[in-house]
Design a protein around this motif. Structure first.
Motif, short mmCIF file in Angstrom:
data_model
loop_
_atom_site.label_atom_id
_atom_site.label_comp_id
_atom_site.label_asym_id
_atom_site.label_seq_id
_atom_site.Cartn_x
_atom_site.Cartn_y
_atom_site.Cartn_z
N SER A 1 0.85 -1.17 0.00
CA SER A 1 0.00 0.00 0.00
C SER A 1 0.89 1.22 0.00
CB SER A 1 -0.93 0.03 1.22
OG SER A 1 -1.76 1.18 1.17
N ARG A 2 0.82 1.97 -1.09
CA ARG A 2 1.59 3.22 -1.24
C ARG A 2 3.08 3.01 -0.99
NH1 ARG A 2 -2.34 4.48 -4.26
NH2 ARG A 2 -4.26 5.10 -3.21
N GLY A 3 3.61 1.89 -1.51
CA GLY A 3 5.04 1.66 -1.45
C GLY A 3 5.53 0.88 -0.26
N VAL A 4 4.65 0.58 0.69
CA VAL A 4 5.04 -0.17 1.88
C VAL A 4 4.48 -1.58 1.78
CG1 VAL A 4 4.95 -0.26 4.40
CG2 VAL A 4 5.00 1.95 3.23
N GLY B 1 -3.94 -4.60 -1.33
CA GLY B 1 -3.69 -3.17 -1.25
C GLY B 1 -3.91 -2.51 -2.60
N PRO B 2 -3.91 -1.18 -2.64
CA PRO B 2 -4.13 -0.46 -3.89
C PRO B 2 -3.06 -0.76 -4.93
CG PRO B 2 -4.32 1.00 -2.00
CD PRO B 2 -3.74 -0.28 -1.51
N ALA B 3 -3.47 -0.91 -6.16
CA ALA B 3 -2.52 -1.08 -7.25
C ALA B 3 -1.89 0.26 -7.60
CB ALA B 3 -3.24 -1.66 -8.48
N GLY B 4 -0.81 0.22 -8.36
CA GLY B 4 -0.20 1.44 -8.85
C GLY B 4 0.58 2.20 -7.82
N CYS B 5 0.92 1.55 -6.70
CA CYS B 5 1.70 2.25 -5.68
C CYS B 5 3.15 2.34 -6.11
CB CYS B 5 1.59 1.54 -4.33
SG CYS B 5 2.09 -0.18 -4.37
N ALA B 6 3.79 3.43 -5.78
CA ALA B 6 5.20 3.60 -6.11
C ALA B 6 6.04 3.01 -5.00
CB ALA B 6 5.52 5.07 -6.29
N VAL B 7 6.90 2.07 -5.34
CA VAL B 7 7.73 1.45 -4.32
C VAL B 7 8.82 2.43 -3.90
CG1 VAL B 7 9.28 -0.45 -3.80
CG2 VAL B 7 7.24 -0.86 -5.17
N THR B 8 8.83 2.77 -2.60
CA THR B 8 9.78 3.77 -2.13
C THR B 8 10.91 3.15 -1.32
OG1 THR B 8 8.41 4.13 -0.18
CG2 THR B 8 8.03 5.57 -2.06
N THR B 9 10.83 1.85 -1.06
CA THR B 9 11.92 1.18 -0.35
C THR B 9 12.71 0.34 -1.33
OG1 THR B 9 10.36 -0.57 0.21
CG2 THR B 9 10.77 1.09 1.88
N SER C 1 4.98 5.46 15.13
CA SER C 1 6.08 5.37 16.09
C SER C 1 6.88 4.09 15.96
CB SER C 1 5.52 5.49 17.51
OG SER C 1 4.61 4.43 17.76
N THR C 2 6.35 3.08 15.21
CA THR C 2 7.03 1.79 15.20
C THR C 2 7.41 1.30 13.82
OG1 THR C 2 4.87 0.72 15.17
CG2 THR C 2 5.94 0.97 17.30
N THR C 3 6.98 1.94 12.75
CA THR C 3 7.28 1.42 11.42
C THR C 3 8.32 2.27 10.72
OG1 THR C 3 5.49 2.66 10.45
CG2 THR C 3 5.01 0.41 11.15
N SER C 4 8.80 1.75 9.55
CA SER C 4 9.97 2.36 9.01
C SER C 4 9.87 2.97 7.65
CB SER C 4 11.07 1.34 8.96
OG SER C 4 10.76 0.37 8.04
N THR C 5 8.77 2.89 6.98
CA THR C 5 8.73 3.36 5.61
C THR C 5 7.71 4.48 5.49
OG1 THR C 5 9.12 1.11 4.99
CG2 THR C 5 8.49 2.59 3.24
N THR C 6 8.04 5.49 4.68
CA THR C 6 7.14 6.62 4.52
C THR C 6 6.02 6.26 3.56
OG1 THR C 6 8.93 8.16 4.92
CG2 THR C 6 6.97 9.03 3.82
N THR C 7 4.78 6.51 3.94
CA THR C 7 3.65 6.25 3.05
C THR C 7 3.06 7.56 2.57
OG1 THR C 7 2.12 6.23 4.90
CG2 THR C 7 3.10 4.13 4.29
N SER C 8 2.34 7.43 1.48
CA SER C 8 1.69 8.61 0.93
C SER C 8 0.24 8.35 0.65
CB SER C 8 2.39 9.02 -0.36
OG SER C 8 2.34 8.00 -1.30
#
Length: 275
Positions: A192-195, A231-239, A268-275
């Motif tokens: 979802s949104r790259g995560v 999850g939503p399709a078309g998400c940009a993988v940011t990791t 507070s506990t996860t590591s990837t930025t979502t949009s």
């Protein structure tokens, strides 16, 4: 971030949504009276963001998930999409088509639909590990670049595997291979949104998956207990999608390096930025 899941037995369709760093559950509908519901059905879930259709397979056992349905997320109507040629207990959308790896095999299959969302074709397109694996799912999640991440058990072995198949390069790379206990947190996965998220059907916990290692980090959110995730399709993988394994065409390689990763997060506990 938005994830959708269906609760097995009850057949609930629920949206898990992250808004202002807070996760919540929103029940969209209940379909238990219209499809086969067991401890493992429905399954094979995939979300087509372009058509707003949420697909899921159903059947009496994990080797008979051949009945395919979708929920129109605009009307919440359940529609029978047709019959698959193999059992789908894992799935995702890629470039408008539904993909799944047939249960107890390494056969990647592509399902195409007509304009009303009904099955036109179901075609095997690859032996992703060159027939060196017989996968029991688990789940898959596909990036816009055609990288198929797999979390699966290996048939007749007390092992699970987290791996990636590159549809463009036709390569299969093992990221982590270990006992069922070692990979217990990799179950139902979806981008979802790259995560990449993993949902634990037994506890309801939602986790973030490190694509390099297969290691997971708790989000702190405990949802209902779902049997699959989309999850939503078309998400940009940011990791990063690179691994320490070296791959060549049709060669399965495994990284044996153990490493610790630290990341930043939207909660507070996860590591990837979502949009």
């Amino acid at each position: 971030a938005t994830l959708a899941a269906s609760g097995q037995t009850a057949g609930l369709l629920v949206k898990m949504e992250l808004v202002s760093n807070t996760w919540s559950n929103v029940t969209l509908g209940s379909y238990g009276s219209q499809i086969t519901t067991t401890s493992t059905s429905p399954n094979g879930q995939a979300y087509d963001e372009d058509t707003q259709r949420f697909y899921m397979s159903a059947g009496a056992t994990q080797t008979s998930f051949t009945s395919l349905f979708y929920v129109d997320l605009d009307t919440l109507e359940l529609v029978t999409a047709g019959t698959l040629n193999a059992s789908a207990s894992d799935a995702d959308f890629y470039q408008g088509d539904y993909y799944y790896v047939a249960q107890n095999s390494d056969d990647l299959r592509q399902v195409q639909f007509n304009s009303t969302g009904h099955i036109l074709s179901d075609t095997k397109i690859a032996d992703i590990s060159d027939n060196t694996r017989s996968c029991q799912f688990g789940d898959i999640a596909i990036t816009p670049e055609g990288l198929v991440y797999l979390a699966c058990g290996l048939q007749n072995q007390d092992k699970k595997e987290f791996a990636v198949y590159d549809m463009v390069a036709d390569t299969y790379t093992v990221i982590f291979n270990g006992t069922n206990a070692a990979l217990a947190n990799l179950s139902q996965i979806a981008f979802s949104r790259g995560v990449l998220y993993s949902h634990l059907a037994g506890s309801g916990n939602l986790l973030v998956v490190d694509l390099d290692t297969g290691f997971t980090t708790e989000t702190g959110f405990k949802s209902l207990k779902f049997g699959d995730l989309a999850g939503p399709a078309g998400c940009a993988v940011t990791t990063t999608t690179s691994t320490t394994s070296t791959t060549t065409t049709k060669t399965t390689t495994t990284s044996t390096t153990t490493k610790t990763t630290t990341t930043t997060t939207t909660t507070s506990t996860t590591s990837t930025t979502t949009s």
